[in-house]
Scaffold this motif. Sequence first.
Motif, PDB file in Angstrom:
ATOM      1  N   TRP A  74      57.461 -18.417  61.163  1.00 16.84           N
ATOM      2  CA  TRP A  74      57.542 -19.780  60.653  1.00 16.84           C
ATOM      3  C   TRP A  74      56.760 -20.731  61.557  1.00 16.84           C
ATOM      4  O   TRP A  74      56.843 -20.656  62.787  1.00 16.84           O
ATOM      5  N   SER A  75      56.002 -21.623  60.933  1.00 14.15           N
ATOM      6  CA  SER A  75      55.291 -22.668  61.663  1.00 14.15           C
ATOM      7  C   SER A  75      55.585 -23.999  60.985  1.00 14.15           C
ATOM      8  O   SER A  75      55.772 -24.059  59.767  1.00 14.15           O
ATOM      9  N   GLU A  76      55.612 -25.067  61.764  1.00 10.08           N
ATOM     10  CA  GLU A  76      55.902 -26.387  61.182  1.00 10.08           C
ATOM     11  C   GLU A  76      54.846 -26.838  60.191  1.00 10.08           C
ATOM     12  O   GLU A  76      55.124 -27.654  59.325  1.00 10.08           O
ATOM     13  N   ARG A  77      53.610 -26.362  60.325  1.00 12.01           N
ATOM     14  CA  ARG A  77      52.541 -26.840  59.451  1.00 12.01           C
ATOM     15  C   ARG A  77      51.881 -25.758  58.600  1.00 12.01           C
ATOM     16  O   ARG A  77      51.122 -26.073  57.710  1.00 12.01           O
ATOM     17  N   LEU A  78      52.121 -24.497  58.932  1.00 11.02           N
ATOM     18  CA  LEU A  78      51.399 -23.426  58.231  1.00 11.02           C
ATOM     19  C   LEU A  78      52.341 -22.646  57.315  1.00 11.02           C
ATOM     20  O   LEU A  78      53.561 -22.733  57.430  1.00 11.02           O
ATOM     21  N   LYS A  79      51.722 -21.890  56.405  1.00  8.28           N
ATOM     22  CA  LYS A  79      52.508 -21.069  55.471  1.00  8.28           C
ATOM     23  C   LYS A  79      53.240 -19.972  56.222  1.00  8.28           C
ATOM     24  O   LYS A  79      52.646 -19.293  57.062  1.00  8.28           O
ATOM     25  N   SER A  80      54.491 -19.763  55.880  1.00  5.95           N
ATOM     26  CA  SER A  80      55.255 -18.679  56.518  1.00  5.95           C
ATOM     27  C   SER A  80      54.644 -17.329  56.152  1.00  5.95           C
ATOM     28  O   SER A  80      54.046 -17.171  55.091  1.00  5.95           O
ATOM     29  N   VAL A  81      54.777 -16.388  57.064  1.00  8.07           N
ATOM     30  CA  VAL A  81      54.265 -15.036  56.858  1.00  8.07           C
ATOM     31  C   VAL A  81      55.440 -14.074  56.905  1.00  8.07           C
ATOM     32  O   VAL A  81      56.321 -14.197  57.752  1.00  8.07           O
ATOM     33  N   LYS A  82      55.451 -13.124  55.955  1.00  4.92           N
ATOM     34  CA  LYS A  82      56.511 -12.118  55.935  1.00  4.92           C
ATOM     35  C   LYS A  82      55.903 -10.731  55.914  1.00  4.92           C
ATOM     36  O   LYS A  82      54.865 -10.524  55.275  1.00  4.92           O
ATOM     37  N   GLN A  83      56.552  -9.811  56.589  1.00  3.10           N
ATOM     38  CA  GLN A  83      56.041  -8.445  56.638  1.00  3.10           C
ATOM     39  C   GLN A  83      57.208  -7.490  56.859  1.00  3.10           C
ATOM     40  O   GLN A  83      58.062  -7.737  57.703  1.00  3.10           O
ATOM     41  N   GLU A  84      57.231  -6.418  56.081  1.00  2.00           N
ATOM     42  CA  GLU A  84      58.291  -5.418  56.267  1.00  2.00           C
ATOM     43  C   GLU A  84      57.948  -4.559  57.483  1.00  2.00           C
ATOM     44  O   GLU A  84      56.800  -4.119  57.628  1.00  2.00           O
ATOM     45  N   VAL A  85      58.906  -4.324  58.346  1.00  2.00           N
ATOM     46  CA  VAL A  85      58.667  -3.496  59.529  1.00  2.00           C
ATOM     47  C   VAL A  85      59.834  -2.522  59.728  1.00  2.00           C
ATOM     48  O   VAL A  85      60.942  -2.761  59.242  1.00  2.00           O
ATOM     49  N   VAL A  86      59.547  -1.438  60.431  1.00  2.00           N
ATOM     50  CA  VAL A  86      60.590  -0.483  60.804  1.00  2.00           C
ATOM     51  C   VAL A  86      60.635  -0.424  62.324  1.00  2.00           C
ATOM     52  O   VAL A  86      59.631  -0.122  62.972  1.00  2.00           O
ATOM     53  N   ILE A  87      61.770  -0.770  62.881  1.00  2.00           N
ATOM     54  CA  ILE A  87      61.961  -0.716  64.333  1.00  2.00           C
ATOM     55  C   ILE A  87      62.545   0.651  64.668  1.00  2.00           C
ATOM     56  O   ILE A  87      63.586   1.037  64.134  1.00  2.00           O
ATOM     57  N   GLU A  88      61.827   1.390  65.526  1.00  2.00           N
ATOM     58  CA  GLU A  88      62.254   2.734  65.891  1.00  2.00           C
ATOM     59  C   GLU A  88      62.837   2.743  67.297  1.00  2.00           C
ATOM     60  O   GLU A  88      62.381   2.008  68.174  1.00  2.00           O
ATOM     61  N   SER A  89      63.808   3.616  67.459  1.00  2.00           N
ATOM     62  CA  SER A  89      64.482   3.753  68.738  1.00  2.00           C
ATOM     63  C   SER A  89      63.490   4.023  69.867  1.00  2.00           C
ATOM     64  O   SER A  89      62.622   4.883  69.733  1.00  2.00           O
ATOM     65  N   GLY A  90      63.598   3.275  70.929  1.00  2.00           N
ATOM     66  CA  GLY A  90      62.783   3.512  72.114  1.00  2.00           C
ATOM     67  C   GLY A  90      61.339   3.066  72.005  1.00  2.00           C
ATOM     68  O   GLY A  90      60.535   3.380  72.878  1.00  2.00           O
ATOM     69  N   LYS A  91      60.995   2.358  70.940  1.00  2.00           N
ATOM     70  CA  LYS A  91      59.593   1.931  70.775  1.00  2.00           C
ATOM     71  C   LYS A  91      59.489   0.421  70.588  1.00  2.00           C
ATOM     72  O   LYS A  91      60.347  -0.195  69.962  1.00  2.00           O
ATOM     73  N   THR A  92      58.408  -0.117  71.098  1.00  3.44           N
ATOM     74  CA  THR A  92      58.101  -1.521  70.823  1.00  3.44           C
ATOM     75  C   THR A  92      56.901  -1.570  69.893  1.00  3.44           C
ATOM     76  O   THR A  92      55.804  -1.151  70.243  1.00  3.44           O
ATOM     77  N   LEU A  93      57.155  -2.052  68.702  1.00  2.00           N
ATOM     78  CA  LEU A  93      56.111  -2.169  67.690  1.00  2.00           C
ATOM     79  C   LEU A  93      55.203  -3.346  68.045  1.00  2.00           C
ATOM     80  O   LEU A  93      55.675  -4.349  68.577  1.00  2.00           O
ATOM     81  N   THR A  94      53.904  -3.209  67.760  1.00  2.00           N
ATOM     82  CA  THR A  94      52.995  -4.337  67.971  1.00  2.00           C
ATOM     83  C   THR A  94      52.594  -4.909  66.616  1.00  2.00           C
ATOM     84  O   THR A  94      52.095  -4.179  65.758  1.00  2.00           O
ATOM     85  N   VAL A  95      52.864  -6.180  66.415  1.00  2.00           N
ATOM     86  CA  VAL A  95      52.462  -6.855  65.171  1.00  2.00           C
ATOM     87  C   VAL A  95      51.766  -8.169  65.524  1.00  2.00           C
ATOM     88  O   VAL A  95      52.380  -9.081  66.079  1.00  2.00           O
ATOM     89  N   ASP A  96      50.479  -8.235  65.231  1.00  2.00           N
ATOM     90  CA  ASP A  96      49.722  -9.475  65.412  1.00  2.00           C
ATOM     91  C   ASP A  96      49.649 -10.196  64.067  1.00  2.00           C
ATOM     92  O   ASP A  96      49.429  -9.557  63.038  1.00  2.00           O
ATOM     93  N   LEU A  97      49.839 -11.484  64.092  1.00  2.00           N
ATOM     94  CA  LEU A  97      49.911 -12.238  62.850  1.00  2.00           C
ATOM     95  C   LEU A  97      48.885 -13.373  62.828  1.00  2.00           C
ATOM     96  O   LEU A  97      48.611 -13.988  63.860  1.00  2.00           O
ATOM     97  N   ALA A  98      48.341 -13.619  61.650  1.00  2.00           N
ATOM     98  CA  ALA A  98      47.434 -14.745  61.469  1.00  2.00           C
ATOM     99  C   ALA A  98      48.081 -15.703  60.465  1.00  2.00           C
ATOM    100  O   ALA A  98      48.437 -15.285  59.368  1.00  2.00           O
ATOM    101  N   MET A  99      48.226 -16.951  60.859  1.00  2.00           N
ATOM    102  CA  MET A  99      48.827 -17.941  59.965  1.00  2.00           C
ATOM    103  C   MET A  99      47.819 -19.024  59.628  1.00  2.00           C
ATOM    104  O   MET A  99      46.993 -19.403  60.460  1.00  2.00           O
ATOM    105  N   ALA A 100      47.874 -19.492  58.394  1.00  2.00           N
ATOM    106  CA  ALA A 100      46.955 -20.544  57.959  1.00  2.00           C
ATOM    107  C   ALA A 100      47.703 -21.491  57.018  1.00  2.00           C
ATOM    108  O   ALA A 100      48.845 -21.254  56.667  1.00  2.00           O
ATOM    109  N   ARG A 101      47.017 -22.563  56.619  1.00  2.00           N
ATOM    110  CA  ARG A 101      47.650 -23.567  55.749  1.00  2.00           C
ATOM    111  C   ARG A 101      47.913 -23.049  54.356  1.00  2.00           C
ATOM    112  O   ARG A 101      47.270 -22.188  53.882  1.00  2.00           O
TER     113      ARG A 101
END
Length: 197
Positions: free
Chosen positions: A170-197
């Motif tokens: 969520w951003s105060e000025r940009l469109k919200s972005v949604k993405q389905e993710v699976v969090i796995e035990s013992g791992k840190t997922l990397t998700v880079d996001l691009a937000m725009a108007r």
Amino acid sequence: MRTNWLTGVALAAATPLLLTAMALQTAGVSGSVTAKGLRTNAGIVVSLQAPGTNVTPPAKPPEVDQKGMVFIPHVMAVVRGTAVRFLNSDAVAHNVFSPEGKYNLGTWPQGETREHMFDKPGVYTQLCRVHPEMESFVVVLETPYFAVSDREGKYAIAAVPPGKYTLVAWSERLKSVKQEVVIESGKTLTVDLAMAR
Ligand SMILES: [Cu+2]
């Protein structure tokens, strides 16, 4: 024999708890957000949402200060049921009201505080009637798994129970972005996001 049996039961009971604790320490998601068209990548609220997620409000109210004629922090994320304490550190009187929240905490001098309980999820703009340029946001979430991005847009959410989540930015000025993710035990997922108007 009896002691061994008891020890075995105790170990069997403790092991799943230990494993859960270890998984919680490392499972999560991190990355960076690019806020296209904004001066800063800071203040993006990234959260992992899933039905039935429990939230526990903090015992000590988080604080939003009014200092140097601005709200600090500009964006605060809290879980539903959190009481937020509003301070005034300036030598002039400040006010706090919210159009969405339909509350007005009044106008008060330096050193005094007011509190507001956020008992419904949503985004609540904080404004000051005395200084129309003052603005901040309290984002109330139905999940304890969230982070607010720093200037570089970096965020990190740790100690997440493995499972399926919707990652929401969520951003105060940009469109919200949604993405389905699976969090796995013992791992840190990397998700880079691009937000725009
Ligand atoms: Cu003010």
